[in-house]
Write a protein that holds these residues in place. Structure first.
Motif, PDB file in Angstrom:
ATOM      1  N   PRO A 126    -111.534 -62.774  86.964  1.00 31.18           N
ATOM      2  CA  PRO A 126    -110.179 -62.331  86.192  1.00 31.18           C
ATOM      3  C   PRO A 126    -110.427 -62.464  84.366  1.00 31.18           C
ATOM      4  N   SER A 127    -109.304 -61.732  84.032  1.00 32.97           N
ATOM      5  CA  SER A 127    -109.140 -61.874  82.544  1.00 32.97           C
ATOM      6  C   SER A 127    -109.014 -62.596  82.001  1.00 32.97           C
ATOM      7  N   SER A 128    -107.720 -63.017  82.807  1.00 33.48           N
ATOM      8  CA  SER A 128    -106.978 -64.693  82.086  1.00 33.48           C
ATOM      9  C   SER A 128    -108.500 -65.719  82.028  1.00 33.48           C
ATOM     10  N   THR A 129    -109.331 -65.769  82.900  1.00 28.52           N
ATOM     11  CA  THR A 129    -109.899 -67.296  83.041  1.00 28.52           C
ATOM     12  C   THR A 129    -110.871 -67.113  81.897  1.00 28.52           C
ATOM     13  N   PRO A 130    -110.455 -67.633  80.925  1.00 33.32           N
ATOM     14  CA  PRO A 130    -112.141 -67.852  79.970  1.00 33.32           C
ATOM     15  C   PRO A 130    -113.647 -68.263  80.278  1.00 33.32           C
ATOM     16  N   THR A 131    -115.197 -66.705  79.786  1.00 35.75           N
ATOM     17  CA  THR A 131    -115.781 -66.950  79.839  1.00 35.75           C
ATOM     18  C   THR A 131    -117.640 -67.413  79.204  1.00 35.75           C
ATOM     19  N   THR A 132    -118.049 -68.108  79.768  1.00 38.41           N
ATOM     20  CA  THR A 132    -119.250 -67.441  79.079  1.00 38.41           C
ATOM     21  C   THR A 132    -121.043 -67.431  79.148  1.00 38.41           C
ATOM     22  N   SER A 133    -121.190 -66.813  78.660  1.00 38.97           N
ATOM     23  CA  SER A 133    -122.745 -66.633  78.555  1.00 38.97           C
ATOM     24  C   SER A 133    -124.134 -67.340  78.187  1.00 38.97           C
ATOM     25  N   THR A 134    -124.369 -67.103  79.259  1.00 38.26           N
ATOM     26  CA  THR A 134    -126.198 -67.840  79.199  1.00 38.26           C
ATOM     27  C   THR A 134    -126.827 -66.673  78.090  1.00 38.26           C
ATOM     28  N   ALA A 135    -128.125 -67.209  77.975  1.00 40.06           N
ATOM     29  CA  ALA A 135    -129.327 -66.522  77.114  1.00 40.06           C
ATOM     30  C   ALA A 135    -130.254 -65.213  78.334  1.00 40.06           C
ATOM     31  N   ASN A 136    -129.652 -65.381  79.740  1.00 40.64           N
ATOM     32  CA  ASN A 136    -129.925 -64.140  80.506  1.00 40.64           C
ATOM     33  C   ASN A 136    -128.594 -63.871  81.144  1.00 40.64           C
ATOM     34  N   ASN A 137    -127.267 -63.580  80.069  1.00 39.33           N
ATOM     35  CA  ASN A 137    -126.702 -62.355  80.663  1.00 39.33           C
ATOM     36  C   ASN A 137    -125.511 -63.127  82.060  1.00 39.33           C
ATOM     37  N   ILE A 138    -125.904 -64.551  82.553  1.00 42.74           N
ATOM     38  CA  ILE A 138    -125.539 -64.900  83.602  1.00 42.74           C
ATOM     39  C   ILE A 138    -123.865 -65.785  83.361  1.00 42.74           C
ATOM     40  N   VAL A 139    -123.135 -64.922  83.882  1.00 42.67           N
ATOM     41  CA  VAL A 139    -121.198 -65.504  83.205  1.00 42.67           C
ATOM     42  C   VAL A 139    -120.423 -66.290  85.127  1.00 42.67           C
ATOM     43  N   LEU A 140    -120.576 -67.526  83.700  1.00 43.93           N
ATOM     44  CA  LEU A 140    -120.208 -68.500  84.483  1.00 43.93           C
ATOM     45  C   LEU A 140    -118.303 -68.782  84.194  1.00 43.93           C
ATOM     46  N   LYS A 141    -117.502 -69.041  85.685  1.00 49.58           N
ATOM     47  CA  LYS A 141    -116.502 -69.563  85.148  1.00 49.58           C
ATOM     48  C   LYS A 141    -116.068 -71.024  84.318  1.00 49.58           C
ATOM     49  N   ARG A 142    -115.035 -70.708  83.646  1.00 46.31           N
ATOM     50  CA  ARG A 142    -115.034 -72.518  83.335  1.00 46.31           C
ATOM     51  C   ARG A 142    -113.502 -72.987  83.627  1.00 46.31           C
ATOM     52  N   ALA A 143    -113.651 -73.391  84.315  1.00 42.99           N
ATOM     53  CA  ALA A 143    -112.682 -74.776  85.497  1.00 42.99           C
ATOM     54  C   ALA A 143    -111.266 -74.424  84.938  1.00 42.99           C
ATOM     55  N   ARG A 144    -110.558 -74.486  85.572  1.00 45.46           N
ATOM     56  CA  ARG A 144    -109.110 -74.327  85.241  1.00 45.46           C
ATOM     57  C   ARG A 144    -108.307 -75.716  85.864  1.00 45.46           C
ATOM     58  N   SER A 145    -107.193 -76.286  84.978  1.00 43.85           N
ATOM     59  CA  SER A 145    -107.476 -77.487  85.550  1.00 43.85           C
ATOM     60  C   SER A 145    -106.233 -77.051  87.135  1.00 43.85           C
ATOM     61  N   GLY A 146    -105.826 -77.819  87.998  1.00 49.92           N
ATOM     62  CA  GLY A 146    -105.108 -77.522  89.334  1.00 49.92           C
ATOM     63  C   GLY A 146    -103.487 -78.434  88.744  1.00 49.92           C
ATOM     64  N   ALA A 147    -103.416 -78.985  88.250  1.00 48.97           N
ATOM     65  CA  ALA A 147    -101.880 -79.110  87.274  1.00 48.97           C
ATOM     66  C   ALA A 147    -100.928 -77.521  87.114  1.00 48.97           C
ATOM     67  N   TRP A 148    -101.882 -77.010  87.339  1.00 50.04           N
ATOM     68  CA  TRP A 148    -101.188 -75.575  86.277  1.00 50.04           C
ATOM     69  C   TRP A 148    -100.226 -74.724  87.389  1.00 50.04           C
ATOM     70  N   ASN A 149    -100.833 -75.583  89.041  1.00 48.24           N
ATOM     71  CA  ASN A 149    -100.415 -74.521  90.283  1.00 48.24           C
ATOM     72  C   ASN A 149     -98.811 -75.455  90.310  1.00 48.24           C
ATOM     73  N   ASP A 150     -98.128 -76.263  89.921  1.00 37.43           N
ATOM     74  CA  ASP A 150     -96.792 -76.716  89.612  1.00 37.43           C
ATOM     75  C   ASP A 150     -96.840 -76.884  88.985  1.00 37.43           C
ATOM     76  N   PHE A 151     -96.725 -76.959  87.617  1.00 35.85           N
ATOM     77  CA  PHE A 151     -96.403 -76.908  85.996  1.00 35.85           C
ATOM     78  C   PHE A 151     -95.598 -75.417  85.629  1.00 35.85           C
ATOM     79  N   GLU A 152     -95.295 -75.521  85.085  1.00 38.93           N
ATOM     80  CA  GLU A 152     -95.173 -74.045  83.964  1.00 38.93           C
ATOM     81  C   GLU A 152     -94.982 -74.126  82.895  1.00 38.93           C
ATOM     82  N   PRO A 153     -96.302 -73.771  81.617  1.00 38.63           N
ATOM     83  CA  PRO A 153     -95.802 -73.915  80.593  1.00 38.63           C
ATOM     84  C   PRO A 153     -94.901 -73.718  79.455  1.00 38.63           C
ATOM     85  N   ILE A 154     -94.194 -74.100  78.577  1.00 39.74           N
ATOM     86  CA  ILE A 154     -93.548 -73.860  77.967  1.00 39.74           C
ATOM     87  C   ILE A 154     -94.191 -73.853  75.677  1.00 39.74           C
ATOM     88  N   PHE A 155     -94.150 -72.322  75.781  1.00 40.15           N
ATOM     89  CA  PHE A 155     -94.399 -72.327  74.321  1.00 40.15           C
ATOM     90  C   PHE A 155     -93.548 -72.248  73.293  1.00 40.15           C
TER      91      PHE A 155
END
Length: 548
Positions: free
Chosen positions: A65-94
């Motif tokens: 998903p485009s909304s999830t930041p990713t990082t690249s390893t030396a071998n171009n292996i893509v890993l997902k950054r963990a996202r807090s489960g709090a945002w399932n019940d909270f609406e962010p205010i900007f």
């Protein structure tokens, strides 16, 4: 050859690109080191540099998903950054910074609408703690507060307690019963609701109730203005009302037929009138209320009592409220001028119940001495709790149900009739008790047989006026078509009692007051009577003959 290593089959397998038997299994510990989120490498995909954005991610990596930041390893292996489960019940205010960048500053709980700080550098630990408690409360409330509701047609539906609805109904309860604003915060009220209705009920403070009342008032006012937009004509009634705080208010009530053809009655405004109750001040407040609700060109009739200040107020309001009846025609002759005055007279109507009260009061002045004796006796009885208790015991001994008696008041219509109606059934017990305790007046008892004879005759005579007042005070049915019926009944009633020796002294002033207001039948009563399907023109002709 001896110095050379021995050539084996495993060497042939390696030359062909296949794994040899003596090679270590590198994938055995790969999951422990890298996890199971390593995306497989597609050897058929184009070069990493040709991918969209040139970020070194292959085709398979685009599934992230485009909304999830990713990082690249030396071998171009893509890993997902963990996202807090709090945002399932909270609406962010900007918040937008002057530079145009949006920064998260807070988060709003989707369950309880509570707002917590949630800057990017603050973490989400406090959000997770709130989430755990709030979700438990929501599940418990949904489990406890769910009820079965039986509908009018016999069907059964689910019902759930809603705090906002409870607060709104509390505002309606306080307004209708004139309760203190802190009623919803009383411990006794909370205990009653918790034990009898809802265990999860929480008290509402006086400040919250004040804000809820203001919000509810504005909502109802806006809704009323919207509903009056579709109304073509409105009838107004107005009077001055005194509250418990000893302040006077001018009430304006609108009567109209809704879009669903239902007769509606709405108190559209209570205006404080802390000045002289003269015609100018009354006219100014009525006009401001009518203008506020957009009814200036929709006024058909304004009904007021017979005070002289109201007559002066209507003389100022009639030129401003003739929009519905049409502008003044050019009076070419006396006939047009008389018709125009008749239409203007249609706009101002005098309260029929107040006229009946004036008719009755003018006659009762002639027998004031008889009625004063009953007022004195009731005042004597009610002035001491000991006397009330003695009369109560005396009624029990005589086998009569005890009761209390109230005095009549000039400002309360039909109060004299009701006083006599409640007192006459206790003629024997009440007269004996007063004679034994009050003593004699000029050598005679306070209440003689002559007093009771006059009281019985007056009560019978006032019965028709009481019935007419009750019928013409109706709210949920039109009363204008009934006016000529009751005018005829009162006229016949006065005519039939002319030969009664006990009533001859009071009939003359009552007739004069009747003719003062109803000798010329108001146009509104005539129009309403003709439009009644039960009467029409034939009935109107018959009633005119009877009245003549």
């Amino acid at each position: 050859m001896d110095d050379m290593e021995e050539y084996t089959v495993n060497d042939d397998l390696r030359a062909c690109g296949l794994p040899a038997d003596d090679d270590d299994d590198l994938t055995a510990g790969a999951e422990a080191l890298f996890g199971n989120s390593v995306a497989p490498i597609n050897v058929d995909a184009p070069d990493a540099g040709a991918g969209a954005g040139g970020d070194g991610v292959g085709a398979s990596a685009t599934q992230t998903p485009s909304s999830t930041p990713t990082t690249s390893t030396a071998n171009n292996i893509v890993l997902k950054r963990a996202r807090s489960g709090a945002w399932n019940d909270f609406e962010p205010i900007f918040e937008t910074l002057p530079s145009g960048k949006q920064v998260r500053i807070a988060a709003k709980c989707r369950h309880c609408n509570h707002v917590l700080s949630a800057r990017s550098s603050s973490g989400t630990g406090h959000l997770l703690r709130h989430q755990t408690q709030c979700v438990k409360k929501a599940k418990h409330a949904a489990l406890v507060q769910s009820r079965i509701q039986f509908n009018g047609d016999g069907s059964v539906t689910g019902w759930q307690y809603k705090p906002d609805v409870a607060r709104r109904e509390l505002c309606r309860l306080i307004s209708r019963l004139d309760l203190p604003l802190g009623f919803g915060y009383e411990e006794a009220f909370e205990e009653y609701i918790r034990r009898a209705h809802n265990p999860c009920f929480s008290r509402v403070s006086r400040q919250t109730t004040t804000r809820d009342l203001e919000k509810y008032f504005l909502e109802r006012r806006t809704s009323l203005i919207d509903s009056l937009c579709s109304v073509t004509s409105v009838c107004l009634t107005s009077d001055i009302w005194s509250g418990n705080a000893k302040e006077d208010y001018l009430s304006v009530v609108a009567h109209f037929v809704s879009a669903d053809w239902e007769l509606e009655k709405r108190v559209i405004r209570l205006r404080l009138i802390n000045c002289s109750h003269n015609g100018v001040n009354i006219a100014e407040r009525v006009e401001s209320v009518v203008h506020e609700f957009g009814l200036t060109d929709k006024i058909f009739v304004v009904t007021l009592d017979n005070a002289s200040s109201n007559s002066r107020a209507m003389s100022k309001l009639i030129p401003k409220f003739v929009g519905y009846l049409g502008p003044d025609p050019a009076p070419l002759d006396n006939v047009n001028r008389e018709n125009n005055n008749a239409l203007r007279g249609l706009l101002h109507q005098r309260c029929a119940c107040h006229i009946i009260n004036l008719i009755v009061k003018s006659g009762l002045k002639r027998i004031k001495s008889y009625l004063e004796a009953f007022r004195t006796a009731i005042t004597y009885l009610n002035s001491s709790n000991q006397r009330i208790g003695e009369f109560h015991n005396y009624c029990i001994v005589k086998g009569v149900k005890p009761r209390k008696f109230g005095l009549d008041m000039d400002v309360r219509w039909n109060s004299t009739y009701l006083m006599l109606k409640h007192l006459i059934p206790y003629k024997g017990t009440f007269s004996t008790f007063i004679a034994a305790n009050y003593g004699l007046v000029n050598g005679e008892p306070l209440l003689s047989e002559g007093h009771w004879a006059v009281a019985e005759k007056i009560m019978e005579f006032l019965g028709i006026f009481y019935e007419s007042t009750v019928a013409l005070s109706g709210v949920y049915y039109p009363t204008s078509p009934l006016m000529l019926h009751h005018i005829l009944e009162i006229a016949c009633h006065l005519h039939a009692r002319e030969t009664d020796p006990l009533l001859m002294s009071i009939l003359t002033p009552m007739k004069l007051k009747f003719l003062k207001y109803w000798q010329n039948i108001p146009l509104l009563y005539s129009f309403a009577f003709v439009l009644d399907p039960r009467a029409k023109m034939r009935g109107f002709h018959n009633i005119l003959q009877l009245l003549s």
